[in-house]
Structure formats: structure tokens, C-alpha cells
Motif scaffolding. Structure first.
Motif, PDB file in Angstrom:
ATOM      1  N   ARG A   1       3.724  10.512  -9.411  1.00  0.00           N
ATOM      2  CA  ARG A   1       3.068  10.788 -10.675  1.00  0.00           C
ATOM      3  C   ARG A   1       2.421  12.168 -10.656  1.00  0.00           C
ATOM      4  O   ARG A   1       2.569  12.939 -11.582  1.00  0.00           O
ATOM      5  N   SER A   2       1.706  12.466  -9.574  1.00  0.00           N
ATOM      6  CA  SER A   2       1.008  13.750  -9.536  1.00  0.00           C
ATOM      7  C   SER A   2       1.997  14.898  -9.399  1.00  0.00           C
ATOM      8  O   SER A   2       1.774  15.983  -9.919  1.00  0.00           O
ATOM      9  N   LEU A   3       3.125  14.660  -8.704  1.00  0.00           N
ATOM     10  CA  LEU A   3       4.143  15.707  -8.586  1.00  0.00           C
ATOM     11  C   LEU A   3       4.767  15.983  -9.951  1.00  0.00           C
ATOM     12  O   LEU A   3       5.032  17.120 -10.297  1.00  0.00           O
ATOM     13  N   ARG A   4       4.984  14.915 -10.733  1.00  0.00           N
ATOM     14  CA  ARG A   4       5.632  15.062 -12.027  1.00  0.00           C
ATOM     15  C   ARG A   4       4.770  15.926 -12.959  1.00  0.00           C
ATOM     16  O   ARG A   4       5.292  16.732 -13.716  1.00  0.00           O
ATOM     17  N   SER A   5       3.450  15.754 -12.873  1.00  0.00           N
ATOM     18  CA  SER A   5       2.594  16.530 -13.761  1.00  0.00           C
ATOM     19  C   SER A   5       2.506  17.983 -13.317  1.00  0.00           C
ATOM     20  O   SER A   5       2.101  18.850 -14.060  1.00  0.00           O
TER      21      SER A   5
ATOM     22  N   LEU B   1       0.842  -1.206   0.000  1.00  0.00           N
ATOM     23  CA  LEU B   1       0.000   0.000   0.000  1.00  0.00           C
ATOM     24  C   LEU B   1       0.873   1.250   0.000  1.00  0.00           C
ATOM     25  O   LEU B   1       0.609   2.225  -0.702  1.00  0.00           O
ATOM     26  N   HIS B   2       1.940   1.207   0.811  1.00  0.00           N
ATOM     27  CA  HIS B   2       2.857   2.337   0.912  1.00  0.00           C
ATOM     28  C   HIS B   2       3.491   2.627  -0.453  1.00  0.00           C
ATOM     29  O   HIS B   2       3.562   3.774  -0.887  1.00  0.00           O
ATOM     30  N   CYS B   3       3.932   1.568  -1.145  1.00  0.00           N
ATOM     31  CA  CYS B   3       4.559   1.732  -2.463  1.00  0.00           C
ATOM     32  C   CYS B   3       3.562   2.329  -3.446  1.00  0.00           C
ATOM     33  O   CYS B   3       3.904   3.210  -4.231  1.00  0.00           O
ATOM     34  N   GLN B   4       2.319   1.831  -3.406  1.00  0.00           N
ATOM     35  CA  GLN B   4       1.285   2.349  -4.308  1.00  0.00           C
ATOM     36  C   GLN B   4       1.097   3.851  -4.091  1.00  0.00           C
ATOM     37  O   GLN B   4       1.013   4.625  -5.029  1.00  0.00           O
ATOM     38  N   ARG B   5       1.047   4.235  -2.807  1.00  0.00           N
ATOM     39  CA  ARG B   5       0.839   5.644  -2.479  1.00  0.00           C
ATOM     40  C   ARG B   5       2.004   6.492  -2.983  1.00  0.00           C
ATOM     41  O   ARG B   5       1.817   7.552  -3.552  1.00  0.00           O
ATOM     42  N   MET B   6       3.250   5.979  -2.760  1.00  0.00           N
ATOM     43  CA  MET B   6       4.437   6.719  -3.180  1.00  0.00           C
ATOM     44  C   MET B   6       4.430   6.926  -4.690  1.00  0.00           C
ATOM     45  O   MET B   6       4.732   8.005  -5.185  1.00  0.00           O
TER      46      MET B   6
END
Ligand code: ZN
Ligand code: ZN
Length: 123
Positions: free
Chosen positions: A62-66, A52-57
Motif C-alpha cells: 500500500r505504501s509503495l503504491r502511494s 502477521l507476515h501477510c499484514q506486513r506485506m
């Protein structure tokens, strides 16, 4: 398949840690999968928490990159705007830096918008 502890009792699923067959008496249902009751419950929930932690990271990255091009554009605009507002009549170093930032933002944005279209190109 039978339970690994109770031959003759049908297994209802596999332990997510050791992949052994578990009957209702041996299985601990953790909500996202089964684990050997009393022996692998901690391992399975730890592995799930890590997953779950990896999924969140990944989602965060992804959202930071955009947001990256927006970040550069905003910083550039602030730098230019600040010096113009302060009455700058010539190209000050922060206006030049602001232009560079804005330029990088546009380039990054163009790259990101173009990137997903490449696989769709057909010949
Ligand atoms: Zn197990
Ligand atoms: Zn059993």
C-alpha cells in the motif's frame, strides 16, 4: 462449554487450530490466542506468524503504491534536469523520456487521488 479433555471443567476458550474447548490446565496462552497445550502450540503460532507476515506485506504494498507517482515525477525531473544542466538546448531523448515519466506520474497521481472519491458521489 466444558474442556474437551476434562468433562465437568469449564473451558476458558477455544484452541485456534482445532477449535476445541480448553480448561486452564489444557490451554497454552500464546498472547494472541489459546492452543491445545503440547499439541497445537506450534500450529497456532505458525499460523499467527504467517498472518502477521501477510499484514506486513499488504501494508508495504500500500505504501509503495502511494509512492509510485512520486517515483515517476522524481525520475522525470532528474532526467530533464540532468540534460538541461548539461547544457542541452534542444529536446534530447532523455528530456523527452523525462517528460513522459513526469506525465505518467501526474496521470497516476490524478487517478489515485480521484479513485477514493468515487464511492462518495451521491445522486
Ligand atoms: Zn488444538
Ligand atoms: Zn482440560
Amino acid at each position: 462449554m466444558d474442556c474437551f479433555q476434562h468433562a465437568g471443567t469449564a473451558a476458558i476458550g477455544l484452541c485456534k487450530h482445532c477449535a476445541k474447548g480448553l480448561c486452564p490446565a489444557c490451554a497454552a496462552d500464546l498472547g494472541f490466542g489459546l492452543a491445545c497445550r503440547g499439541s497445537h502450540e506450534a500450529e497456532v503460532s505458525d499460523a499467527h506468524a504467517l498472518w502477521l507476515h501477510c499484514q506486513r506485506m499488504q501494508g508495504t504494498q500500500r505504501s509503495l503504491r502511494s509512492l509510485t507517482p512520486m517515483y515517476f515525477l522524481v525520475i522525470g525531473a532528474i532526467m530533464i534536469g540532468y540534460d538541461l544542466h548539461a547544457g542541452a538546448r534542444t529536446l534530447t531523448s532523455s528530456i523527452a523520456l523525462g517528460l513522459v515519466f513526469a506525465f505518467v506520474g501526474v496521470v497516476v497521481a490524478l487517478k489515485m487521488w480521484r479513485a477514493p472519491q468515487i464511492p462518495a458521489t451521491r445522486h
